[in-house]
Design a protein around this motif. Structure first.
Motif, PDB file in Angstrom:
ATOM      1  N   GLU A   9       0.841  -1.200   0.000  1.00 13.99           N
ATOM      2  CA  GLU A   9       0.000   0.000   0.000  1.00 13.99           C
ATOM      3  C   GLU A   9       0.874   1.247   0.000  1.00 13.99           C
ATOM      4  O   GLU A   9       1.950   1.263   0.585  1.00 13.99           O
ATOM      5  CB  GLU A   9      -0.896   0.027   1.241  1.00 13.99           C
ATOM      6  N   ILE A  10       0.368   2.279  -0.636  1.00 17.32           N
ATOM      7  CA  ILE A  10       1.044   3.571  -0.595  1.00 17.32           C
ATOM      8  C   ILE A  10       0.548   4.294   0.650  1.00 17.32           C
ATOM      9  O   ILE A  10      -0.654   4.482   0.818  1.00 17.32           O
ATOM     10  CB  ILE A  10       0.733   4.408  -1.853  1.00 17.32           C
ATOM     11  N   PRO A  11       1.441   4.698   1.546  1.00 16.97           N
ATOM     12  CA  PRO A  11       0.986   5.363   2.774  1.00 16.97           C
ATOM     13  C   PRO A  11       0.367   6.725   2.471  1.00 16.97           C
ATOM     14  O   PRO A  11       0.688   7.372   1.476  1.00 16.97           O
ATOM     15  CB  PRO A  11       2.258   5.499   3.602  1.00 16.97           C
ATOM     16  N   TRP A  12      -0.518   7.159   3.354  1.00 16.56           N
ATOM     17  CA  TRP A  12      -1.237   8.414   3.152  1.00 16.56           C
ATOM     18  C   TRP A  12      -0.297   9.614   3.126  1.00 16.56           C
ATOM     19  O   TRP A  12      -0.592  10.635   2.527  1.00 16.56           O
ATOM     20  CB  TRP A  12      -2.315   8.607   4.222  1.00 16.56           C
ATOM     21  N   TYR A  13       0.838   9.521   3.771  1.00 14.70           N
ATOM     22  CA  TYR A  13       1.764  10.650   3.858  1.00 14.70           C
ATOM     23  C   TYR A  13       2.770  10.690   2.707  1.00 14.70           C
ATOM     24  O   TYR A  13       3.647  11.550   2.685  1.00 14.70           O
ATOM     25  CB  TYR A  13       2.512  10.611   5.199  1.00 14.70           C
ATOM     26  N   ALA A  14       2.644   9.790   1.745  1.00 16.26           N
ATOM     27  CA  ALA A  14       3.614   9.704   0.646  1.00 16.26           C
ATOM     28  C   ALA A  14       3.694  11.005  -0.155  1.00 16.26           C
ATOM     29  O   ALA A  14       4.787  11.413  -0.567  1.00 16.26           O
ATOM     30  CB  ALA A  14       3.272   8.544  -0.273  1.00 16.26           C
ATOM     31  N   THR A  15       2.572  11.665  -0.357  1.00 14.24           N
ATOM     32  CA  THR A  15       2.613  12.917  -1.129  1.00 14.24           C
ATOM     33  C   THR A  15       3.298  14.030  -0.344  1.00 14.24           C
ATOM     34  O   THR A  15       3.930  14.903  -0.936  1.00 14.24           O
ATOM     35  CB  THR A  15       1.195  13.380  -1.519  1.00 14.24           C
ATOM     36  N   LEU A  16       3.203  13.993   0.983  1.00 13.40           N
ATOM     37  CA  LEU A  16       3.886  15.000   1.800  1.00 13.40           C
ATOM     38  C   LEU A  16       5.375  14.718   1.915  1.00 13.40           C
ATOM     39  O   LEU A  16       6.158  15.618   2.182  1.00 13.40           O
ATOM     40  CB  LEU A  16       3.273  15.059   3.201  1.00 13.40           C
TER      41      LEU A  16
END
Length: 86
Positions: A9-16
């Protein structure tokens, strides 16, 4: 909650967290510094209103803290809404 998420899974904070790509550069350390310098220059030239530099610094610090909290699995953002019966 440790180890609950799949490693795929891509973690929710990846974009930050940012990445050195065209879309993710602005969130890297170098991108944040560049953006902050630009905002500081615009505020000095009176193009941006006073306080813009402080807001930029606050948002950058908050993004770093959110990433750290997500990596340590201290919290996860949630969706909240308040409903009222009419």
């Amino acid at each position: 909650n440790s180890g609950v998420h799949s490693p795929y899974e891509i973690p929710w904070y990846a974009t930050l967290l940012g990445s050195y790509s065209l879309s993710g550069f602005r969130m890297t350390r170098l991108g944040r510094i560049s953006t902050h310098m630009l905002v500081s220059t615009l505020e000095t030239l009176k193009i941006a209103p006073n306080g813009t530099c402080k807001v930029s610094a606050l948002l950058n610090a908050t993004a770093l803290d959110l990433v750290e909290g997500g990596q340590k699995e201290l919290f996860t953002p949630s969706f909240y809404f308040k409903a009222r019966k009419i």
